[in-house]
Design an enzyme around this catalytic site. Structure first.
Site, PDB file in Angstrom:
ATOM      1  N   HIS A  97      43.525 -38.986 -95.230  1.00 16.76           N
ATOM      2  CA  HIS A  97      43.380 -38.443 -96.817  1.00 16.76           C
ATOM      3  C   HIS A  97      43.274 -39.823 -97.597  1.00 16.76           C
ATOM      4  CE1 HIS A  97      47.015 -39.783 -98.640  1.00 16.76           C
ATOM      5  NE2 HIS A  97      47.682 -39.591 -97.408  1.00 16.76           N
ATOM      6  N   CYS A  98      42.584 -39.339 -98.660  1.00 18.84           N
ATOM      7  CA  CYS A  98      42.368 -40.334 -99.716  1.00 18.84           C
ATOM      8  C   CYS A  98      42.833 -39.629-100.917  1.00 18.84           C
ATOM      9  CB  CYS A  98      41.170 -40.993 -99.909  1.00 18.84           C
ATOM     10  SG  CYS A  98      39.758 -39.856-100.382  1.00 18.84           S
ATOM     11  N   ALA A  99      42.435 -40.057-102.403  1.00 24.41           N
ATOM     12  CA  ALA A  99      42.985 -39.348-103.481  1.00 24.41           C
ATOM     13  C   ALA A  99      42.449 -38.062-103.620  1.00 24.41           C
ATOM     14  CB  ALA A  99      42.454 -40.075-104.846  1.00 24.41           C
TER      15      ALA A  99
END
Length: 130
Positions: A69-71
């Site tokens: 995941h990222c933002a």
């Protein structure tokens, strides 16, 4: 072995996150320094991800599922997950990794839905959540 990229919702992840064979990979860059993170996640910033893949594979020994995941999980998370899949298909490393997933809506969606987050500054995260 052909692996493919799939997506997982925050409610699906919360139900399996404590499984010892799952690793959560946070590929946000500087945001992790001032935002919270998912408890127990590994941090491999997207801007240096490709160079650190061997380190990641070593850190997740014994895991069969990696959730990236990222933002928002729109660009960096999926890109790093695909980069890992390409690396795994070209090498004999990481044979125990069977599933590579991306967290839908990323960390922002996780936190907005009231899921537990950790605010420690430990690297690696020791997994305390608040």
């Amino acid at each position: 072995m052909a692996r493919s990229l799939s997506y997982i919702s925050s409610s699906q992840l919360i139900s399996i996150a404590r499984n010892p064979r799952i690793a959560i990979i946070d590929v946000r860059d500087e945001e992790r320094n001032y935002d919270a993170h998912i408890a127990g996640s590994h941090h491999y910033a997207s801007d240096t991800f490709s160079d650190r893949i061997p380190s990641l594979i070593d850190a997740v020994k014994g895991k069969d599922t990696l959730v990236f995941h990222c933002a928002l999980s729109q660009i960096r998370g999926p890109t790093c997950a695909r980069t890992l899949l390409n690396y795994l298909s070209e090498t004999k490393e990481g044979s125990e990794i069977k599933n590579v997933m991306v967290l839908e809506r990323g960390f922002n969606g996780w936190e907005a839905s009231g899921r537990p987050v950790c605010r420690c500054s430990d690297i690696p995260c020791k997994g305390e959540s608040s």
